[in-house]
Write a protein that holds these residues in place. Sequence first.
Motif, mmCIF file in Angstrom:
data_model
loop_
_atom_site.group_PDB
_atom_site.id
_atom_site.type_symbol
_atom_site.label_atom_id
_atom_site.label_comp_id
_atom_site.label_asym_id
_atom_site.label_seq_id
_atom_site.Cartn_x
_atom_site.Cartn_y
_atom_site.Cartn_z
ATOM 1 N N CYS A 36 0.812 -1.211 0.009
ATOM 2 C CA CYS A 36 0.016 -0.077 0.041
ATOM 3 C C CYS A 36 0.910 1.142 0.044
ATOM 4 C CB CYS A 36 -0.915 -0.081 1.140
ATOM 5 S SG CYS A 36 -0.377 0.530 2.628
ATOM 6 N N GLY A 37 2.008 1.103 0.357
ATOM 7 C CA GLY A 37 3.068 2.368 0.247
ATOM 8 C C GLY A 37 2.810 3.231 1.786
ATOM 9 N N LYS A 38 2.304 2.529 2.814
ATOM 10 C CA LYS A 38 2.324 3.408 3.944
ATOM 11 C C LYS A 38 3.470 3.325 4.735
ATOM 12 C CE LYS A 38 -0.611 4.393 7.932
ATOM 13 N NZ LYS A 38 -1.929 4.069 8.689
ATOM 14 N N CYS A 39 4.117 2.130 4.842
ATOM 15 C CA CYS A 39 5.312 2.195 5.666
ATOM 16 C C CYS A 39 6.420 1.792 5.032
ATOM 17 C CB CYS A 39 5.075 0.996 6.795
ATOM 18 S SG CYS A 39 5.379 -0.608 6.264
ATOM 19 N N THR A 40 7.489 2.421 5.147
ATOM 20 C CA THR A 40 8.930 2.433 4.836
ATOM 21 C C THR A 40 9.513 1.326 4.216
ATOM 22 O OG1 THR A 40 9.108 4.549 5.815
ATOM 23 C CG2 THR A 40 11.082 3.720 4.420
ATOM 24 N N ARG A 57 7.179 -0.556 1.712
ATOM 25 C CA ARG A 57 7.099 0.200 0.094
ATOM 26 C C ARG A 57 8.528 -0.075 -0.568
ATOM 27 N NH1 ARG A 57 6.237 4.931 2.168
ATOM 28 N NH2 ARG A 57 8.375 5.616 2.227
#
Lengths: 142, 826, 120
Positions: free
Chosen positions: A38-42, A45
Motif C-alpha cells: 500500500c505504500g504506507k510504511c517504509t 514500500r
Amino acid sequence: MAKAGSMLGSGSIIVVDETVPVMDVARKVAKFYAHESCGKCTPCREGTNWTVKMLDRMDSGEGTPMDLDILAGVQEQIIGNCLCVLGDSMAMPIGSMVAKFREEFEAHIEAARERQEAAVLHPEPEPAAMLSDTTGPYPEAA
Amino acid sequence: MPRPELRTVRFTLDGREVEAPENVMLVDGAKYGDVEIPVFCYEPKLGQPVGACRMCLVEIEGMPKLQTACSTAVKDGMVVHTQTERVRTAQQAVVEFLLVNHPLDCPVCDKGGECPLQDISYGWGPGTSRFIEPKRHFRKPLELSPLVAIDRERCILCYRCVRFSQEVAEDYQLVLLDRGAQSFVATFDGHPYVAPFSGNIVELCPVGALTSRAYRFRARPWDVEDSGSICTLCPAQCNVSFTVRDERLMRVLARQNDEVDDGWLCDKGRFAYQSAHADERIVEPMVRDGGELRAVSWERALGAAASALGRAQGRVGALAGDGTTNEEAFLLQRLLREALDSPHLDSRPAGGPPRELAAALGAPALAATMLDLEHAHAVLVLDCEPVDDMPILDLRIRKGVRRRGVRLAVATSRPSSLDENAELVVRLPPGGGEALLAALDAALTSASDVEERSAAAGLDAPALRQLAALLTEAGEDVVVVHGERLVSGPRAAHAARALLNVAERLRLAEHEGAGLLEAPAHANGRGLREAGVLPEAAPGWTEPAAAGRSAAEIAAGLADGDLTTLYLLHVDPLRTQPDRGAWERALAAASTVIAHASVLTEGIAEHADVVFPAESYAEKEGTVTHPDGRLQRLRPAIGRPGSVRAEWSVLAELAERVGLPAGPLTGPMVTAMLAEAVAFYAGITLDEIGGKGVRWPKREAASAFPGVEAGPFELERPPAPPAANGRLRLGTYRSLWAAPEVEASPALKFLAVRQRAELAPADAERLGIADGAAVSVARNGASLAAQAAIRSAIPAGTVFLAEGVEGAGANAVTGGEPGLVEVRPG
Amino acid sequence: MYPRFRGRHRLHRFEDTGLEKCVGCSLCAAACPADCIRVVSAENTPENRISAGERYAAVYEINMSRCIFCGYCEVACPFDAITMGHDYELSDYRRGDLIFTKEMLLAEPLERTPLRAEGE
C-alpha cells in the motif's frame, strides 16, 4: 513450516517443479508483493520495490553473485519492521529462496551475464529500446 | 471539560529510570530522559500517530517485535532500549530504505541545512547505500499552488501534509494517489491547493518536497537569523519567528505557543511579510504641498502636524486601528486627552456599547482562553466567521470538535465554513445578532414568548430551543465566540445587555473553562480599548474627565465643522469604517488630516495632509493584547527602512511639541507608563511577558478591574426588521484577504479580493442574475459594482458583500448599519 | 608554482555547455571559517539559464581581505565549481576592490603585477 523458515500464509500452496528456475519464482513473488504494497510504511514500500529492481537487474545480466548478499540483507531489513505483515510475507520466501537455492541463483546470474555480454558483442539487429533513467511515471501537473 | 490530569509514570530507558507524564507517547516520554528517538511521520499536532515511517522503532522488553515509539504510550515499569544493536540495525535499515528513492538534491534543495532527513541520515543512518538501480522520477518542481512548490522525488511519503489537510485544516484537498512505491502526493482532481492554511504543509514537510515559493532559494539556514515576535495582521496574534537575512524578512515560521496558535499560521501571516519590503511602502514623512503629497524632512512634517494640532486644540478627532500597539494607543490617548483637550478618539469602527457594558464584556472572569475552546463542552460561534476574522480560531475549534468531542453550534448570518462541523446551525438575518441573543435569553430562562420573539426576528423558534438545550445540556464549560459586529452599531448597548444576560444564564463567569471570546475588528482591538482609545473610557476602563465622540460622531463632527483635525493611526476610514459616504464628507471637510500609514491607500492618498511612515509589524517594539487577555511582546526583527521612526516616539514628540512635559525616551518606558495607567496591568514588565506572553486576567492585578454593571438586565424588544418589498437584506463580512498587506505582497496578490455580491439561487433567478455577472448594489442613492456569486447556502432574501476591499468595500452601501439594498444586473 | 598552492579562487563553467558549475548552494559560505563568502541564489528559468541545476548564484562574492586561503570552500563544494587558483598578487589600494564578484572569479585572473616600464 515455521521451523523450516516459512509459513502457510493465506493457506494456499504453490507447487513448483524443478524445471522452473527459482529466479522466475522469486521475481513473480516479489512483483506480486511490490504491486500489492500500500505504500504506507517504509520498509515494505521501499523494500519490495528494491527487491523487484534487484531481481530484474540480476535476471537481465547486470547482477553479480554479491547482489545476492544485498538481496538477503534487504529481506532481513524488512522482516519485523513493517506496519503489517505484507512486507514480511515477501521477505520470508525471498530470503529463504536465496538461502536454499543460492547456487541456482548464482548460476542464473552467471548465465544471464554471459547472454548479455554476447548480446553486447554481437548485437541483435533491433535491440529493444533502453529506458533512459530520466523517464518515468509522470503524473499530471497539479 | 476537565483537563486530563498529569500523572507521572516511571519507566526504564536504556538502563536509567525516567519519569514522564502518563499516556505520552514514548518518543515524547524519552525526551524526559534526554534520549532522542528519530521520527519523520510523528507530529503530535496532527492528531493520532500513524506509525508509517518506522523510524522510531525501539525494543520494549516483553514484546517480541520492535515497537514504534511514536504510537506506544509509556507505562509504569516499562523497560525500553533505544541503543541496542537490534534497534540500530532497524533504524539504519529504515534510513537506507528512505534514501532508496530520495534524490541527491541537497545542494539545490531549500531544505538543505535544516532538513530532518539529512540530520537523521547522519545520526542514525548506515552512512552508505547499497542501492544502485535507477531511482523513481517525477517531473519537478511543480506548483502545488502559487505559494507552494512540490518536488515529488524528494517525498518520503510520511503523510504529514495529507494528514494536515484532512485532519487539521479539514479542506480535504491533499490526497495520496497510487500505491506502493509509486504513491505520490497530489490534490483532489489536480486543482491547485489554495486554502487559508496551505502554507503550514511547508513547515510540516520533513524533507524538501514541499517548499515555499516565496522563500525559494532565498537563503540557507546559516545565512539567516531567527527573530521571535508576534504577527499583528489579525486579532489571532500568532507567535511567529521571522527569518531575517541582510535586514530583510525572508519568511515567517510559526513559533509554537499552545495557548495562542497551537503552532499553526494562516497564509496571510506566513506570506504577507513581503509587504514590509514592498516598493509602494512609505518610508519618508510626507506633507501635502500644492495639492500633492511630497516627501519632506521629519522636522517639517512634525512641525506641520504639531502646529495643526495646536491650532485645533479641543477639536481633534482620532481613530486607531490595525497593528497599533498598546503603547502607541496609550500615547495617542495621552496626546488627545492631556495635550489637546479633545477626548474624541475611537478604535471601534462601528462604535460599541457604553463604558460599563463594554467593560463588563471584557471582565477577567468572563474571558475565555484559546485552550478553553478546545476543552469546552460546547462552543457557540456567534455572528462571526473565524476563518476570516481570526483564522487560527477556526483550526482550534475544528480541533476541539474532532479530537475532544466539543459540541459546536454556529449561529451566523452568512454560511460559515464551520457549518459542517457543527451539531446545530442557526441562520440569522444579517444584523439579527441582538434578536437572536434576546430570544436565546428567553429560551434559556424558559420564558413563554420564545416563539413570538423568534418569529419577530426572523428566526426559527425550534432551532433556538435546540440551541438553548445544547448549550445547557452539553456541560458547564461553554465558550461563546463572537465578532465585534455583534456588539456594535446603534443598538450596541442592547446587544451587549442581551449577551451579558446569556452569559449570566450560562454561568460563564463562574466556570474556569467557560467564557466569552471576541474576535475584534482590529488586530489589537482589545489592547486599544484597555489602553483607552475609546471616546468614553480612559486607560483601564476608567471614567475619563470628559467623554468624547465615537467614530461615527467624529465623522459627523468633521463634516459639520465642530472638529477640524483628524488623526489617523493605521486607519484608512474609507476602507475600514462603515458608511463611506459620511467619511468622504468628513475627510473633505477636515482642515488637516494627519495619518500614520505604510501604504497610500485611497483615503490617505487623497485626503491626508501629513503622513508619517508607519513601521511594519516586524520593526515594532511594544506590546499587544490578545482577545483572551494575553499581553504579548513585539520585538523588532529588522531595521526600519528609509527614515522611518518608531511610531511611539513620533506620538511622544508630538505631545511634547503641543505642550506636554517631556515624555518617554525609550520604548520600555512607554510600557511602564501603560502598566502604571491601566490598573489591571499593574506591575507587568516586558520580562514578565517574555516570549510566550502573560494573561492579565490570571494575574493578581486583575482584581483591580473596575466594577461593572451586573446583569441580568431587562431587555428591550429589538425592533422588527423592515419589510423587504423586493429588496434584499445586506450582510457584510470581512475577508481574510481584504487587507493592504495582502495587496502589497507579491506572493499573495493572486488572492486579493474583488467585490462579490453573494446571492441565493432563488433571488438570483428572480432578479435575472447569472453567476459571475456584473451587478450593482444600491442603497439610498449610493451604489456599488460587484460580481454576482450564486451560493446555494446563502439564505434567500439576503446578499453579502465584503468589507475592506480597496476601492469597492461594502461600506459604500452600508451607511453605518446593514439594511435593505437593491440588487440589479449590470 | 607548486601545483597544490592555494591562491586566488576561481569559479568554473562546464566546458561543453558554458553553464556555470556553481548552483549557489552556499556550502562554501557555511564552511568558510573567515566568513568571507556571500552567496545569494536565484532560480534558473528556461529563458535565463545560468547553471545546470535548478538554482544559480545570482551574487557570489569573496572578500579577499578576509580570506585566509584555507581551501575549505573548495573541499565543501559538491560540484567542483570553486577551486583555489595560483594567482597570489592580490594587493590593491581600496578595501572595496578586494571584494571579488562572481564575474571576476569566473574570468581569467587579470595580470595585476605592476610591470616596470621600459627604461625604469
